[in-house]
Design a protein around this motif. Sequence first.
Motif, PDB file in Angstrom:
ATOM      1  N   LYS A 124       0.842  -1.204   0.000  1.00 54.42           N
ATOM      2  CA  LYS A 124       0.000   0.000   0.000  1.00 54.42           C
ATOM      3  C   LYS A 124       0.876   1.251   0.000  1.00 54.42           C
ATOM      4  N   LEU A 125       0.302   2.338  -0.511  1.00 60.24           N
ATOM      5  CA  LEU A 125       0.929   3.649  -0.369  1.00 60.24           C
ATOM      6  C   LEU A 125      -0.010   4.493   0.488  1.00 60.24           C
ATOM      7  N   ILE A 126       0.505   4.928   1.635  1.00 58.00           N
ATOM      8  CA  ILE A 126      -0.273   5.801   2.516  1.00 58.00           C
ATOM      9  C   ILE A 126       0.148   7.239   2.218  1.00 58.00           C
ATOM     10  N   ILE A 127      -0.846   8.078   1.943  1.00 60.11           N
ATOM     11  CA  ILE A 127      -0.607   9.513   1.779  1.00 60.11           C
ATOM     12  C   ILE A 127      -1.254  10.185   2.981  1.00 60.11           C
ATOM     13  N   ALA A 128      -0.446  10.817   3.811  1.00 59.42           N
ATOM     14  CA  ALA A 128      -0.970  11.416   5.044  1.00 59.42           C
ATOM     15  C   ALA A 128      -0.631  12.898   5.091  1.00 59.42           C
ATOM     16  N   ILE A 129      -1.674  13.736   5.200  1.00 65.85           N
ATOM     17  CA  ILE A 129      -1.478  15.187   5.279  1.00 65.85           C
ATOM     18  C   ILE A 129      -1.602  15.590   6.748  1.00 65.85           C
ATOM     19  N   VAL A 130      -0.528  16.182   7.246  1.00 63.18           N
ATOM     20  CA  VAL A 130      -0.371  16.416   8.691  1.00 63.18           C
ATOM     21  C   VAL A 130      -0.018  17.878   8.917  1.00 63.18           C
ATOM     22  N   ASN A 131      -0.430  18.432  10.042  1.00 57.90           N
ATOM     23  CA  ASN A 131      -0.048  19.803  10.396  1.00 57.90           C
ATOM     24  C   ASN A 131       1.470  19.904  10.537  1.00 57.90           C
ATOM     25  N   ASN A 132       2.041  21.001  10.060  1.00 56.98           N
ATOM     26  CA  ASN A 132       3.494  21.188  10.151  1.00 56.98           C
ATOM     27  C   ASN A 132       4.009  21.035  11.581  1.00 56.98           C
ATOM     28  N   ASP A 133       3.216  21.490  12.555  1.00 59.04           N
ATOM     29  CA  ASP A 133       3.665  21.439  13.953  1.00 59.04           C
ATOM     30  C   ASP A 133       3.795  20.011  14.479  1.00 59.04           C
ATOM     31  N   ASP A 134       3.087  19.066  13.855  1.00 58.38           N
ATOM     32  CA  ASP A 134       3.138  17.664  14.296  1.00 58.38           C
ATOM     33  C   ASP A 134       4.090  16.822  13.453  1.00 58.38           C
ATOM     34  N   SER A 135       4.594  17.387  12.354  1.00 57.68           N
ATOM     35  CA  SER A 135       5.266  16.542  11.357  1.00 57.68           C
ATOM     36  C   SER A 135       6.550  15.890  11.863  1.00 57.68           C
ATOM     37  N   ALA A 136       7.336  16.613  12.683  1.00 54.01           N
ATOM     38  CA  ALA A 136       8.603  16.032  13.160  1.00 54.01           C
ATOM     39  C   ALA A 136       8.327  14.837  14.064  1.00 54.01           C
ATOM     40  N   VAL A 137       7.334  14.972  14.939  1.00 55.65           N
ATOM     41  CA  VAL A 137       7.017  13.882  15.874  1.00 55.65           C
ATOM     42  C   VAL A 137       6.450  12.678  15.108  1.00 55.65           C
ATOM     43  N   VAL A 138       5.573  12.958  14.126  1.00 51.86           N
ATOM     44  CA  VAL A 138       4.997  11.861  13.328  1.00 51.86           C
ATOM     45  C   VAL A 138       6.106  11.129  12.565  1.00 51.86           C
ATOM     46  N   ALA A 139       7.006  11.898  11.934  1.00 52.80           N
ATOM     47  CA  ALA A 139       8.099  11.275  11.154  1.00 52.80           C
ATOM     48  C   ALA A 139       8.976  10.419  12.051  1.00 52.80           C
TER      49      ALA A 139
END
Length: 108
Positions: free
Chosen positions: A2-17
């Motif tokens: 699968k390819l997951i495309i996830a759009i995330v708030n910039n403020d959360d992106s470092a923690v999500v990554a």
Amino acid sequence: MKLIIAIVNNDDSAVVASALTKENFTVTKLSTTGGFLMVGNTTFLIGTDDDKVTLAKKIIEKHSMTRTHSVNTTESFGRGFSDGALANDVTVGGATVFVLSVDEVEKY
Ligand code: 2BA
């Protein structure tokens, strides 16, 4: 696969990554802009096995906060940022996630 495309708030992106890579997901991070608010956000591309999609979605959900964003309405045009400017609140996120089936993956 699968390819997951996830759009995330910039403020959360470092923690999500970092939470995704800690669980051995391979992630590509794109700097993107929402078409409605015209504010920067982050889009992740995550290629993964079918049985790991649930885990990836849980990680993204856990670290993506919902926020309220104030946008000026068209009635505010011409009033600038004065007290008379009218604003509407828009709820953004946590995250918007698309899951696509992938036919083939090649790495050269
Ligand atoms: P934006 O397009 O800047 O949208 C920000 C928020 O504004 C949205 O939050 C939604 O609450 C609101 N909104 C968007 N379009 C609207 C409209 N035509 N009328 C009224 N309100 C509207 P979210 O739904 O959490 O979306 C956050 C960001 O995720 C979006 O930023 C966009 O970049 C992306 N996104 C969300 N849904 C999408 C979709 N179906 N396709 C592509 N990108 C999407």
